[in-house]
Scaffold this active site. Structure first.
Site, short mmCIF file in Angstrom:
data_model
loop_
_atom_site.label_atom_id
_atom_site.label_comp_id
_atom_site.label_asym_id
_atom_site.label_seq_id
_atom_site.Cartn_x
_atom_site.Cartn_y
_atom_site.Cartn_z
CG HIS A 12 4.94 35.79 -43.22
ND1 HIS A 12 4.56 34.53 -43.61
CD2 HIS A 12 5.80 35.61 -42.19
CE1 HIS A 12 5.16 33.62 -42.86
NE2 HIS A 12 5.92 34.25 -41.99
CG ASP A 43 2.85 33.73 -46.46
OD1 ASP A 43 3.74 34.56 -46.71
OD2 ASP A 43 2.62 33.30 -45.31
CB SER A 122 8.21 32.04 -41.68
OG SER A 122 7.14 31.95 -40.79
#
Length: 422
Positions: A12, A43, A122
């Site tokens: 992402h 992901d 992230s």
């Protein structure tokens, strides 16, 4: 940084990226990178740096084992609130199967920690004893002191998958499992009430799997893991859904299973398959939607992205996307098509249906995919196009000559460069 002088991050973080730049720690220079491999379902992504000098003086980190609950971990990243790297320490709170928000339709092994994981973290590593034990990736709004990271079994599966130069994805067994805790039902199946074994409720229309397994088979073991009556196994000290074992397999692997059938154990090897229709049920990335416009009618494949963009979509669309393949797989269409909207023009002014309905047939041709729509319309020589919709059997008609005459005018009016994207 991983072996092979590449970088791992979250999918992402780089999805839809046109220009990707990375920086070294305390180095002001931006370095260009490109996506080498990407797994939207897990992901995870691998970045390749264009300039080899980026790696000067660097050593790759080793990937460790799945950490134990209550053990300590440290997260690294650049969360919102500052420009410098941030380090947070916490404990592993729990390990379970959890929905991956980026894909929207898959659940994988996930580790929860009270170490702060916030927007900006992230792609950062989670470290334990000098090894990477996870990649930080998501949180839950409103839930305090709870962040999640992708653990080594999922990371290693991704790395093993791409070792041959291509990404296949995480396969599935093609079965739905239901708990089997009812003593009367277990007795009917001639199964002891010892808390072992979960019922196979449905099977996907995969020829090889349907030859091996039957509904009402009871799944006793997968590999060496005993399946509980609630459909779970003990996996490295954690009670998790049995899908965690199936997810260890790569595409086309044979998974050994033991089922209870007709009062006895049967040992089988189930082929593991990757379903192409998984993408429709989840968020889609890096590809533009398919469509066809004719006479102001906009046709597009049904997908989760479409449902989210079309507020007020009916239950019929939700059922077709999410439940038909589980409840009535034999009636499932490869690519259900929706009349998404109608671009107003005098040629379609009298149509009562204005969009958000499933297309059943056009000119008597069953519509299984977008190409069927184009073929049914372009090959018809009748004066009228008859469009039949699913559900209550409603239909609409469009004058063929009037639609063809208005075609270019409609595209120009609504600023549409091409009448299709396939």
């Amino acid at each position: 940084l991983i072996a092979g002088r590449k970088i791992m991050t979250n999918a992402h973080v780089v999805s839809w990226g046109k220009e990707i730049q990375v920086k070294r720690y305390q180095d002001p220079t931006p370095w260009r990178a490109r996506v080498k491999y990407i797994s939207h379902e897990a992901d995870l992504a691998i970045l390749e740096i264009e300039d080899e000098r980026f790696f000067d003086g660097m050593e790759p980190l080793n990937i460790g084992d799945l950490p134990y609950v209550r053990s300590s971990v440290t997260t690294y990243g650049y969360p919102a609130g500052g420009q410098q790297i941030s380090y947070t320490r916490g404990v592993v709170s729990r390990i379970e199967m959890h929905s991956y928000v980026h894909s929207g339709n898959r659940s994988f092994l996930t580790v929860q920690t009270d170490a702060a994981i916030n927007p900006g973290n992230s792609g950062g590593p989670v470290i334990q004893d000098g090894n990477v034990v996870g990649v930080a990736f998501q949180g839950i709004p409103g839930l305090e002191n709870a962040g999640f990271f992708i653990p080594p079994p999922v990371i290693n599966h991704f790395l093993e998958d791409i070792a041959d130069g291509s990404h296949d994805g995480f396969p599935r067994a093609g079965i739905q499992i239901q708990s089997l805790q009812n003593p009367a039902y277990r007795k009917m199946l001639k199964l002891t009430n010892d808390g072992i074994g979960a019922r196979i409720d449905s099977i996907m229309p995969i020829a090889a799997t349907k030859k091996l397994l039957k509904e009402d088979d009871v799944l006793l073991r997968v590999k060496d893991y005993e399946v509980g009556a609630d459909g779970t196994v003990i996996y490295r000290g954690n009670r998790l859904g049995v899908s965690v074992i199936f997810q260890e397999a790569q595409r086309d692997d044979m998974m050994p299973v033991t089922v209870w059938r007709d009062g006895k154990e049967v040992k089988l090897e189930v082929p593991m398959s990757v379903y192409n229709d998984d993408k429709r049920e989840g968020n889609q990335y890096d590809v533009l939607p398919r469509f066809f416009v004719y006479g102001g009618l906009v046709f597009t494949p049904l997908s989760l992205d479409y449902l989210r963009s079309s507020r007020g979509s009916g239950q019929e669309l939700v059922y077709e996307l999410n439940y038909r393949r589980r409840e009535k797989p034999e009636t499932m269409r490869p690519e259900p098509i929706v009349l998404a909207s109608v671009l107003s023009h005098e040629v379609n002014a009298n149509m009562g249906v204005r969009g958000q309905v499933l297309v059943d047939k056009i000119n008597g041709v069953k519509i299984d995919k977008l190409e069927d729509v184009i073929k049914a319309i372009e090959e018809s020589k009748d004066s009228k196009h008859v469009i039949k919709f699913m559900g209550e059997g409603s239909f609409e008609c469009l004058d063929r000559r009037a639609a063809e005459k208005a075609h270019s005018d409609i595209l120009a009016t609504y600023g549409i460069l091409e009448d299709r994207r396939l």
